[in-house]
Design a protein around this motif. Sequence first.
Motif, short mmCIF file in Angstrom:
data_model
loop_
_atom_site.label_atom_id
_atom_site.label_comp_id
_atom_site.label_asym_id
_atom_site.label_seq_id
_atom_site.Cartn_x
_atom_site.Cartn_y
_atom_site.Cartn_z
N ILE A 1 0.67 -1.22 -0.19
CA ILE A 1 -0.21 -0.17 0.14
C ILE A 1 0.76 1.17 -0.18
O ILE A 1 0.59 2.31 -0.45
CB ILE A 1 -1.09 -0.02 1.11
CG1 ILE A 1 -1.92 1.32 1.04
CG2 ILE A 1 -0.06 -0.08 2.70
CD1 ILE A 1 -2.88 1.09 2.30
N HIS A 2 1.97 1.25 0.66
CA HIS A 2 2.70 2.44 0.88
C HIS A 2 3.51 2.86 -0.45
O HIS A 2 3.90 4.10 -0.49
CB HIS A 2 3.51 2.42 1.97
CG HIS A 2 2.91 2.15 3.37
ND1 HIS A 2 2.02 3.12 3.69
CD2 HIS A 2 3.00 1.19 4.34
CE1 HIS A 2 1.55 2.73 5.04
NE2 HIS A 2 2.03 1.57 5.26
N TYR B 1 -8.12 3.94 7.07
CA TYR B 1 -6.77 3.51 6.55
C TYR B 1 -6.84 1.96 6.78
O TYR B 1 -6.21 1.39 5.95
CB TYR B 1 -5.88 4.14 7.52
CG TYR B 1 -4.61 3.82 7.60
CD1 TYR B 1 -3.85 3.88 6.37
CD2 TYR B 1 -3.88 3.03 8.81
CE1 TYR B 1 -2.36 3.71 6.33
CE2 TYR B 1 -2.44 2.97 8.40
CZ TYR B 1 -1.66 3.07 7.29
OH TYR B 1 -0.59 2.79 7.18
N SER C 1 -8.30 0.03 4.16
CA SER C 1 -7.47 0.19 2.96
C SER C 1 -6.61 -1.11 2.59
O SER C 1 -6.22 -1.62 1.76
CB SER C 1 -6.68 1.36 2.67
OG SER C 1 -5.68 1.58 3.52
N ALA D 1 -1.47 7.17 2.23
CA ALA D 1 -2.51 6.29 1.96
C ALA D 1 -3.95 7.00 1.15
O ALA D 1 -4.86 6.50 1.07
CB ALA D 1 -2.98 5.58 2.95
#
Length: 279
Positions: free
Chosen positions: A12-13, A174, A177, A233
Amino acid sequence: MSDEVSGRSEYIHGSSPEEQQRLSLLNDILNESCLRELGLRPGETVLDLGSGLGQFTRLIARTVGSKGHVVGIERDRDQISQANRLAEGSEEPKLVEFRKGDALELPLSESEWGTFDVAHARFLLEHVPRPELVIAQMVRSVRPGGRVFVCDDDHDDFRPWPEPPGFPALWQAYVRSYERLGNDPYVGRRLVSLLGDGGLTSIRNTCVFFGGCAGNERFEAVADNLIGALEGARDPIVSGELLDEVSFNTGMDGLRQWKAHPSAALWYSACCAEGIVPN
Ligand SMILES: C[S@@+](CC[C@H](N)C(=O)[O-])C[C@H]1O[C@@H](n2cnc3c(N)ncnc32)[C@H](O)[C@@H]1O
């Protein structure tokens, strides 16, 4: 084969310069405490999965010394390039061998499997849909009697106080996600069972404090890491319709105000566990 079956993962990052800066900050905050928990001995051979920018991997290599050997496995080409640049900048270009590869299918030669003294992974299992597949690779890579050590997040154990306005909704988005990618944001609490299910013995667990409070020298870095992780994010959260942009911005403004509060505190610990590969 579906990603759920193959365990294929999405991170994700990403590896933008801002994200790499945040990862460096995280390393500054945590490395000494993590190293203490890892309890390495001189001469050990260590495999570090998801080695990122390699700062912790190099610290591991300095600790095991010239008689040891350390291999960092990282899937993202940009992270590896930056890890090599940082190593060269620190005049440690040969300390660690950074290898491009997937933690789900380790790029090890026939003769390397089952030989490492320690397999280590920090903040990797939260980014894979099937962490048990990574543990299985770690177990295979280590010699009988060697150790598997994992350290990861449990996003439920996260308390900034006084609570920033809009933070609960932002944090929930978050966390979602991660779930959206099929990853487990609460994997930290599962570390002992993952190691047990992987056949490891003599399992122990502990926590590394990842918080701080106003007036404390590491607080700014801790708060910036949190703000950076959430800002990074933004796209999956807002474009993914997990939270509308106004609420996202309200939550981020709330966090920035919280950072300046004279009694701001962040309560958070990373979960760690280790087990021994049976003889
Ligand atoms: C949060 S960073 C942690 C980096 C490092 N372990 C640390 O603690 O500083 C996670 C890293 O794992 C890498 N990664 C994610 N999924 C991976 C996979 N399946 N195989 C190898 N690396 C992976 C990412 O590219 C990223 O560099």
